[in-house]
Structure formats: structure tokens, C-alpha cells
Motif scaffolding. Structure first.
Motif: not given
Length: 290
Positions: A166, A170-171, A205, A237, A239-241
Motif C-alpha cells: 500500500e 501502510k500495509s 511493508c 499480511r 501493517t505499519t502501526t
């Protein structure tokens, strides 16, 4: 007396030392001059035609430089493609055309992933960029890369994984097939390989969220949730938190690739901290960004 004079005159006329005789046997002055000056003229021309010491030295040095440059070019020629691959890595779109399946296993796996519902769905998402990131590594360097070279091939990572990242880091969603050659226990994929997948995947990611697109792993925590059978299609999968300057925190998991509507089995989960080093600007120019 007159008779004596007449006789002397006759003898003088017959003498070889008389003036007319001297004129007959004498060499003409122009010829003597030409004979005398000819050797001098030839010597002068030869000296003028011979290059000076400085000119000969310059010619010798020029020839030496030319042959040295040619030898260097012949020696460096094999490294030029790799250098070019580092300085100008393939784009995301280019990586999608860089692999052609050859044997039956590769063809089968490639077709399954390409026609899966998740692949089709991800290709409709304009905010994600599709690529085969391992193909950004120059071919000459892949043999020294664990997942792109050593573990890539029949019975292992059969085809280069697909990934969708993304915008802004972001992901990520990535699909892989894990063959029977990656086992730690019979028919069970080695946990260390799953850790490598998570390490690379979560770092990839957050690349877009860090300066210069370079991420180094500072911390990685993994929890294994279930055995991973060999011969399995899996989805990673991430995700950047959180992002703070040169630091990014990412969480993710590896799960089974299932039919639409089915619930996947989570195989491993992980959290990681990734840092863009201070030398990231320089590293970005000499390292391919995956």
C-alpha cells in the motif's frame, strides 16, 4: 732558332699537361658540388623524418594507456550488468514480466496464484502496487540471497512471490508457495524460514514510510501458532502501526491461502521494529530496494 721554337710548341701541344687536355679530363664543378652535397642532404632528411624523443615517449605512453584501458574494460565487462542493476533496479511493473515458468510445477503454481480470488481482488486496488520484489535483486547477486536464490527453485520457493504494498508503506499482502524442500521436520516447513519471511515481509511493508526507502531490523518477535505443511500456499499480511522519524513499528502474520469465504489458519504472528540508518541516503544508492 725558329725551328727550335716550332718543335717545342709541337711537343707542348702533344703533352698530357697541356691546357686543353686538362680541360678534357677535369670534372665539371657543378657535378662535384652535387656529389659533395648529396650525402649531406640525405642525412638531413633522415634526421628530419625521425620522430623526436618527446614524440616517441608520448606515443609509447598513449599505446600503453590504450591497452591498459582495453584490459580493464574486458575485466570489468562481466560486472557492468550487475552494477547497472544496483544503480537502476527494475520497477515494480518490470518485475511482473521477468519470470517465465518452465517446468510443470512452476506452471501449475504460477497459474494457481494468478487465478486466485485474492490475487484478482488485490489487482483492483489502486492504492496498492503489485510487484515480485525478489526480482529487483540483480541476477548475479541472487545466488547469494537466501530467499531470492538459495531457497528459490523446484521443491522450495517454486516461483518468486507476488506482493502488493500500500502507498506510503501502510500495509502489505504477499502470496507464496512453500515446497517440500523447506522442511525442518518431515512435511513441516522449517520455523526459521517462516521467520525469514516475516523479517523480509514486515520490513518491506514499511519501506515507503521510512526515509530513503531503507529499513534495517532492530527487533523481531515471533509466535508460532500452527505447523505449516509443506506444499502449502500461504499469505503474508503486514501493517505499519507507528512511525517516528527513522523508526517504524510493524505487525503481521502468515496464514494459509484459502478459497473465498473460508477462514484461513494463522501459522505465525510477529511484531517488529525497523530503523532507517543514518547512512540510508548512501545505502539507497548502492542497494536495491525490495
Amino acid at each position: 732558332m725558329d725551328a727550335l721554337r716550332t718543335r717545342c710548341a709541337a711537343l707542348a701541344a702533344c703533352s698530357p699537361f697541356s691546357a686543353p687536355a686538362r680541360r678534357l679530363i677535369s670534372t665539371p664543378r657543378p657535378f662535384l658540388k652535387a656529389q659533395a652535397t648529396k650525402p649531406y642532404s640525405q642525412s638531413t632528411a633522415a634526421l628530419q623524418a625521425r620522430p623526436s624523443f618527446l614524440r616517441r615517449t608520448i606515443n609509447f605512453v598513449a599505446i600503453g594507456v590504450a591497452f591498459t584501458s582495453l584490459g580493464f574494460a574486458m575485466t570489468a565487462a562481466p560486472a557492468l550488468p550487475a552494477l547497472n542493476g544496483i544503480l537502476t533496479p527494475a520497477t515494480d511493473a518490470e518485475t511482473l514480466t521477468m519470470f517465465t515458468p518452465e517446468d510443470q510445477e512452476e506452471i501449475q503454481v504460477e497459474e494457481y496464484i494468478a487465478n486466485h480470488w485474492l490475487t484478482k481482488e488485490m489487482r483492483t486496488r489502486a492504492d496498492y502496487s503489485e510487484s515480485r520484489p525478489h526480482l529487483k535483486i540483480p541476477e548475479t547477486f541472487r545466488v547469494n540471497n537466501l530467499t531470492a536464490g538459495t531457497l528459490r527453485g523446484p521443491g522450495k520457493v517454486v516461483v518468486p512471490p507476488f506482493a502488493w504494498v500500500e502507498a506510503g508503506g501502510k500495509s502489505i499482502v504477499s502470496i507464496s508457495y512453500l515446497g517440500s524442500g523447506l522442511c525442518g521436520h518431515p512435511k513441516i516447513v522449517h520455523g526459521g524460514f517462516l521467520a525469514t519471511m516475516l523479517d523480509e515481509g514486515l520490513a518491506r511493508c514499511c519501506l515507503g514510510a521510512l526515509p530513503h526507502g531503507v529499513a534495517m531490523t532492530a527487533n523481531l518477535n515471533i509466535n508460532y501458532k500452527a505447523p505449516t505443511p509443506a506444499g502449502t500456499y500461504v499469505v503474508l499480511r503486514g501493517t505499519t502501526t507507528k512511525v517516528e522519524g527513522r523508526k517504524a513499528w510493524v505487525e503481521g502474520r502468515i496464514e494459509t491461502l484459502v478459497a473465498e469465504g473460508e477462514t484461513p489458519v494463522v501459522l505465525a504472528e510477529a511484531t517488529g521494529l525497523f530503523i532507517s540508518p543514518r547512512q540510508a541516503a548512501m545505502m539507497a544508492n548502492v542497494m536495491p530496494v525490495e
